[in-house]
Scaffold this motif. Structure first.
Motif, PDB file in Angstrom:
ATOM      1  N   GLY A 429       0.779  -1.216   0.000  1.00 33.92           N
ATOM      2  CA  GLY A 429       0.000   0.000   0.000  1.00 33.92           C
ATOM      3  C   GLY A 429       0.817   1.275   0.000  1.00 33.92           C
ATOM      4  O   GLY A 429       2.054   1.250   0.028  1.00 33.92           O
ATOM      5  N   PHE A 430       0.090   2.387  -0.044  1.00 32.39           N
ATOM      6  CA  PHE A 430       0.715   3.706  -0.011  1.00 32.39           C
ATOM      7  C   PHE A 430      -0.289   4.695   0.557  1.00 32.39           C
ATOM      8  O   PHE A 430      -1.483   4.399   0.711  1.00 32.39           O
ATOM      9  N   THR A 431       0.197   5.884   0.861  1.00 30.20           N
ATOM     10  CA  THR A 431      -0.641   6.916   1.467  1.00 30.20           C
ATOM     11  C   THR A 431      -1.304   7.780   0.397  1.00 30.20           C
ATOM     12  O   THR A 431      -0.807   7.883  -0.727  1.00 30.20           O
ATOM     13  N   MET A 432      -2.425   8.396   0.769  1.00 26.00           N
ATOM     14  CA  MET A 432      -3.159   9.225  -0.183  1.00 26.00           C
ATOM     15  C   MET A 432      -3.390  10.652   0.297  1.00 26.00           C
ATOM     16  O   MET A 432      -3.806  11.502  -0.481  1.00 26.00           O
ATOM     17  N   GLY A 433      -3.196  10.922   1.585  1.00 25.63           N
ATOM     18  CA  GLY A 433      -3.433  12.260   2.091  1.00 25.63           C
ATOM     19  C   GLY A 433      -2.379  13.240   1.619  1.00 25.63           C
ATOM     20  O   GLY A 433      -1.279  12.861   1.215  1.00 25.63           O
ATOM     21  N   GLY A 434      -2.714  14.520   1.665  1.00 28.23           N
ATOM     22  CA  GLY A 434      -1.746  15.527   1.248  1.00 28.23           C
ATOM     23  C   GLY A 434      -2.276  16.928   1.448  1.00 28.23           C
ATOM     24  O   GLY A 434      -3.318  17.149   2.082  1.00 28.23           O
ATOM     25  N   LEU A 435      -1.569  17.873   0.897  1.00 29.20           N
ATOM     26  CA  LEU A 435      -1.919  19.282   1.050  1.00 29.20           C
ATOM     27  C   LEU A 435      -3.203  19.623   0.284  1.00 29.20           C
ATOM     28  O   LEU A 435      -3.405  19.156  -0.840  1.00 29.20           O
ATOM     29  N   ALA A 436      -4.042  20.405   0.918  1.00 28.87           N
ATOM     30  CA  ALA A 436      -5.230  20.912   0.228  1.00 28.87           C
ATOM     31  C   ALA A 436      -4.792  21.920  -0.822  1.00 28.87           C
ATOM     32  O   ALA A 436      -3.996  22.819  -0.532  1.00 28.87           O
ATOM     33  N   VAL A 437      -5.287  21.740  -2.045  1.00 29.43           N
ATOM     34  CA  VAL A 437      -4.865  22.605  -3.150  1.00 29.43           C
ATOM     35  C   VAL A 437      -6.061  22.994  -4.006  1.00 29.43           C
ATOM     36  O   VAL A 437      -7.083  22.309  -4.035  1.00 29.43           O
ATOM     37  N   THR A 438      -5.898  24.076  -4.748  1.00 27.65           N
ATOM     38  CA  THR A 438      -6.905  24.482  -5.730  1.00 27.65           C
ATOM     39  C   THR A 438      -6.768  23.595  -6.959  1.00 27.65           C
ATOM     40  O   THR A 438      -5.867  22.760  -7.072  1.00 27.65           O
ATOM     41  N   ILE A 439      -7.657  23.834  -7.923  1.00 30.90           N
ATOM     42  CA  ILE A 439      -7.608  23.081  -9.171  1.00 30.90           C
ATOM     43  C   ILE A 439      -6.295  23.304  -9.916  1.00 30.90           C
ATOM     44  O   ILE A 439      -5.858  22.475 -10.710  1.00 30.90           O
ATOM     45  N   ASP A 440      -5.623  24.433  -9.649  1.00 28.50           N
ATOM     46  CA  ASP A 440      -4.325  24.722 -10.277  1.00 28.50           C
ATOM     47  C   ASP A 440      -3.153  24.431  -9.350  1.00 28.50           C
ATOM     48  O   ASP A 440      -2.020  24.855  -9.607  1.00 28.50           O
ATOM     49  N   GLY A 441      -3.412  23.708  -8.265  1.00 22.88           N
ATOM     50  CA  GLY A 441      -2.327  23.262  -7.401  1.00 22.88           C
ATOM     51  C   GLY A 441      -1.871  24.253  -6.351  1.00 22.88           C
ATOM     52  O   GLY A 441      -0.903  23.990  -5.637  1.00 22.88           O
ATOM     53  N   GLN A 442      -2.529  25.420  -6.250  1.00 25.04           N
ATOM     54  CA  GLN A 442      -2.127  26.392  -5.222  1.00 25.04           C
ATOM     55  C   GLN A 442      -2.471  25.837  -3.836  1.00 25.04           C
ATOM     56  O   GLN A 442      -3.595  25.402  -3.596  1.00 25.04           O
ATOM     57  N   VAL A 443      -1.505  25.870  -2.939  1.00 25.33           N
ATOM     58  CA  VAL A 443      -1.704  25.333  -1.594  1.00 25.33           C
ATOM     59  C   VAL A 443      -2.643  26.248  -0.808  1.00 25.33           C
ATOM     60  O   VAL A 443      -2.512  27.477  -0.849  1.00 25.33           O
ATOM     61  N   LEU A 444      -3.577  25.623  -0.100  1.00 21.01           N
ATOM     62  CA  LEU A 444      -4.618  26.366   0.613  1.00 21.01           C
ATOM     63  C   LEU A 444      -4.354  26.411   2.116  1.00 21.01           C
ATOM     64  O   LEU A 444      -3.873  25.444   2.705  1.00 21.01           O
ATOM     65  N   ARG A 445      -4.732  27.537   2.718  1.00 16.07           N
ATOM     66  CA  ARG A 445      -4.713  27.671   4.170  1.00 16.07           C
ATOM     67  C   ARG A 445      -6.015  27.107   4.747  1.00 16.07           C
ATOM     68  O   ARG A 445      -6.949  26.775   4.020  1.00 16.07           O
ATOM     69  N   GLU A 446      -6.076  27.065   6.070  1.00 12.37           N
ATOM     70  CA  GLU A 446      -7.270  26.574   6.760  1.00 12.37           C
ATOM     71  C   GLU A 446      -8.511  27.377   6.374  1.00 12.37           C
ATOM     72  O   GLU A 446      -9.609  26.833   6.253  1.00 12.37           O
ATOM     73  N   ASP A 447      -8.334  28.695   6.153  1.00 15.16           N
ATOM     74  CA  ASP A 447      -9.490  29.551   5.851  1.00 15.16           C
ATOM     75  C   ASP A 447      -9.854  29.560   4.369  1.00 15.16           C
ATOM     76  O   ASP A 447     -10.761  30.283   3.949  1.00 15.16           O
ATOM     77  N   GLY A 448      -9.140  28.750   3.553  1.00 11.97           N
ATOM     78  CA  GLY A 448      -9.446  28.678   2.130  1.00 11.97           C
ATOM     79  C   GLY A 448      -8.665  29.631   1.255  1.00 11.97           C
ATOM     80  O   GLY A 448      -8.740  29.556   0.025  1.00 11.97           O
ATOM     81  N   ALA A 449      -7.896  30.540   1.863  1.00  8.42           N
ATOM     82  CA  ALA A 449      -7.035  31.441   1.082  1.00  8.42           C
ATOM     83  C   ALA A 449      -5.805  30.679   0.604  1.00  8.42           C
ATOM     84  O   ALA A 449      -5.379  29.698   1.228  1.00  8.42           O
ATOM     85  N   VAL A 450      -5.233  31.123  -0.512  1.00 10.85           N
ATOM     86  CA  VAL A 450      -4.037  30.443  -1.020  1.00 10.85           C
ATOM     87  C   VAL A 450      -2.796  30.980  -0.320  1.00 10.85           C
ATOM     88  O   VAL A 450      -2.762  32.133   0.129  1.00 10.85           O
ATOM     89  N   VAL A 451      -1.788  30.110  -0.219  1.00  5.12           N
ATOM     90  CA  VAL A 451      -0.461  30.543   0.237  1.00  5.12           C
ATOM     91  C   VAL A 451       0.243  31.107  -0.993  1.00  5.12           C
ATOM     92  O   VAL A 451       0.559  30.347  -1.915  1.00  5.12           O
ATOM     93  N   PRO A 452       0.494  32.407  -1.061  1.00  2.00           N
ATOM     94  CA  PRO A 452       1.081  32.975  -2.277  1.00  2.00           C
ATOM     95  C   PRO A 452       2.419  32.312  -2.619  1.00  2.00           C
ATOM     96  O   PRO A 452       3.258  32.086  -1.745  1.00  2.00           O
ATOM     97  N   GLY A 453       2.571  31.980  -3.891  1.00  2.00           N
ATOM     98  CA  GLY A 453       3.838  31.438  -4.366  1.00  2.00           C
ATOM     99  C   GLY A 453       4.026  29.955  -4.138  1.00  2.00           C
ATOM    100  O   GLY A 453       5.068  29.411  -4.522  1.00  2.00           O
ATOM    101  N   LEU A 454       3.052  29.246  -3.543  1.00  2.00           N
ATOM    102  CA  LEU A 454       3.251  27.834  -3.195  1.00  2.00           C
ATOM    103  C   LEU A 454       2.224  26.935  -3.878  1.00  2.00           C
ATOM    104  O   LEU A 454       1.018  27.191  -3.824  1.00  2.00           O
ATOM    105  N   TYR A 455       2.731  25.860  -4.487  1.00  4.57           N
ATOM    106  CA  TYR A 455       1.910  24.876  -5.186  1.00  4.57           C
ATOM    107  C   TYR A 455       2.285  23.478  -4.705  1.00  4.57           C
ATOM    108  O   TYR A 455       3.379  23.261  -4.173  1.00  4.57           O
TER     109      TYR A 455
END
Length: 500
Positions: A429-455
């Motif tokens: 097996g392998f793991t499936m969890g990971g960073l929450a991201v937008t459809i374009d891979g932008q990493v999301l904060r807890e409040d749904g805002a993107v972390v600028p510059g991070l994918y």
């Protein structure tokens, strides 16, 4: 230092010199990182890849080479299988525990174009179809059923179509390595710089919290790369015992057994699947999701004749349609008492598995003897088999809706049992969890805002693949490359709008 620890970020003001200044830096060159790097470079971005290993590929290069694609690919058309983006969408939504309709819609509607892009790297999927129930086609067949498309209830929710596209490399492993080699070739042609044996250690942020670079380590040497965008594509966390114990303990389950010694799951991964990519994303304000999601499986097929048997728990009761995709069956095994299950077949349907993952226990002349040997309450297995056989003779399975082609009475003694129990069968097996991201891979904060510059993309991002019950072979290579491309394009276009 615990491998659960979140690395500290580095303030850009503290970096006295930069080893490089680029538009986009990619952490990891697996299928997602390679696709991101190539796509960013194709947009005209200056791209640098930091790869911790001595070569490209990561866990992707170990995969058999299934890509989950559909909607009417050239292989589907050539082999007479009608499919549409809409039917593919309905299926993926149905099998996903927490579906993101926007992502799934984009993946399905972009699937044919993505198929064409993969072939444009310099290979062709064979225009051929493998019709049997199989984990990976035995030869170079380009298409097979690789999920639960024909399994109830999904077969009633979406028109079944085979979507497992296999690269023309025979065998269980290494097919995707060919795609990685072609990605490296394309990246080199586009001017991407790849630094091997350079591991990312920390993200560099400015005073606003935007990610503006990466610190790296190369043996005893350290440095920092300045970038407008950082794409994390560093894999999952299956090789991090502390994270596995915390989030996916089934991947560490082992038992001492009377007949087979101690068996523990085989981790599908490479040593750098240590969760650092996820932890780097969290360090900059990103949030991880679905961290308990895992793929874990011990396939009962091939041969597919074994699918005609019954799978029961320690109480002798059925709990899953035996024609399910193998990781769906295994996910239900994990929910049974003591995570214990057995496959029962009669002499007429007995064959040894082609891959010795499930353990042959023994054969018995009577059901009563089998019940006693397996510790199943007296009469329970006999009643289960009697009901199953009576319905199978009519070509029916009202309890679990197994498809008629896999229904056969198991009434020709003697009877054999295989052990499917976690810690006794050979699970992987392998793991499936990971960073929450937008459809374009932008990493999301807890409040749904993107972390600028991070994918993030691939196994360190949470997109379509979420659990073993709904998984289909090829989803991770498919979504890793698809959303990796989107992240690369978006990061490059964002970088163009900023000063270098």
């Amino acid at each position: 230092m615990s491998r659960l620890d979140i690395p500290e970020t580095v303030n850009a003001a503290e970096v006295t010199s930069w080893s490089d200044e680029v538009d986009v830096v990619v952490i990891g060159f697996g299928i997602a990182g390679g696709s991101a790097a190539v796509s960013a470079a194709a947009e005209g971005a200056r791209v640098l890849v930091l790869e911790k290993a001595a070569d490209a590929g990561g866990t992707s290069a170990m995969a058999g080479g299934h890509f989950y694609l559909g909607g009417g690919t050239a292989v589907q058309q050539a082999t007479g299988h009608d499919d549409t983006p809409e039917e593919m969408y309905k299926y993926l939504v149905a099998v996903t525990p927490d579906p993101d309709p926007e992502k799934i819609r984009a993946y399905c509607e972009g699937s044919v174009e993505h198929f064409n892009w993969l072939e444009s790297l310099g290979f062709q999927f064979e225009r051929s179809f493998w019709p049997g129930k199989v984990v990976v086609p035995p030869g170079t067949e380009g298409l097979s059923y690789s999920g639960n498309e024909k399994v109830w209830p999904f077969c009633e929710l979406a028109k079944p179509a085979p979507r497992g596209h296999s690269v023309p490399v025979p065998g269980e492993v290494g097919g995707a390595a060919m795609v990685i080699e072609l990605l490296v070739k394309r990246a080199t042609e586009l001017g991407v710089q790849i630094r091997y044996e350079h591991g990312a250690t920390n993200l560099v942020v400015d005073d606003t919290g935007a990610v503006v670079g990466v610190r790296w380590k190369h043996y005893g040497e350290t440095g920092a790369v300045k970038a407008n965008s950082v794409i994390i594509a560093a894999g999952g966390f299956a090789m991090n015992p502390e994270m596995v114990a915390k989030y996916t303990p089934a991947l560490a389950t082992k038992r001492k057994t009377k007949h087979h010694g101690e068996v523990e799951p085989y981790i599908l991964g490479n040593p750098n699947d240590d969760g650092l990519g996820i932890r780097l994303g969290v360090s900059a304000g990103g949030v991880a999701k679905n961290m308990d999601g895992l793929f874990i499986t011990a396939a009962i097929y091939p041969p597919e004749v074994l699918v005609t048997g019954v799978i029961v728990n320690k109480e002798g009761k059925r709990f899953v349609a035996e024609d399910s995709y193998h990781s769906r069956t295994s996910a239900f095994v994990l929910e049974q008492p003591d995570q214990t299950a057995y496959l029962i077949v009669d002499e007429a349907h007995m064959q040894m598995p082609e891959m010795p993952l499930i353990k042959f226990i023994d054969g018995w002349e009577t059901i009563a003897e089998m019940e006693a040997a397996l510790g199943i309450p007296e009469g329970n297995l006999a009643a289960t088999l009697e009901r199953y056989n009576e319905n199978a003779r009519r070509g029916e399975d009202p309890d679990f809706h197994k498809q008629p082609e896999y229904l056969a009475p198991q009434d020709q003694g003697p009877w054999a049992a295989f052990d499917l129990s976690l810690g006794r069968a050979m699970y992987s097996g392998f793991t499936m969890g990971g960073l929450a991201v937008t459809i374009d891979g932008q990493v999301l904060r807890e409040d749904g805002a993107v972390v600028p510059g991070l994918y993030a993309a691939g196994a360190c991002a949470s997109n379509i693949a979420q659990d073993g019950k709904g998984y289909a072979s090829g989803v991770q290579l498919g979504e890793g490359s698809f959303f990796g491309r989107r992240a690369g394009r978006h990061a490059a276009r964002t970088a163009r709008r900023q000063p270098a």
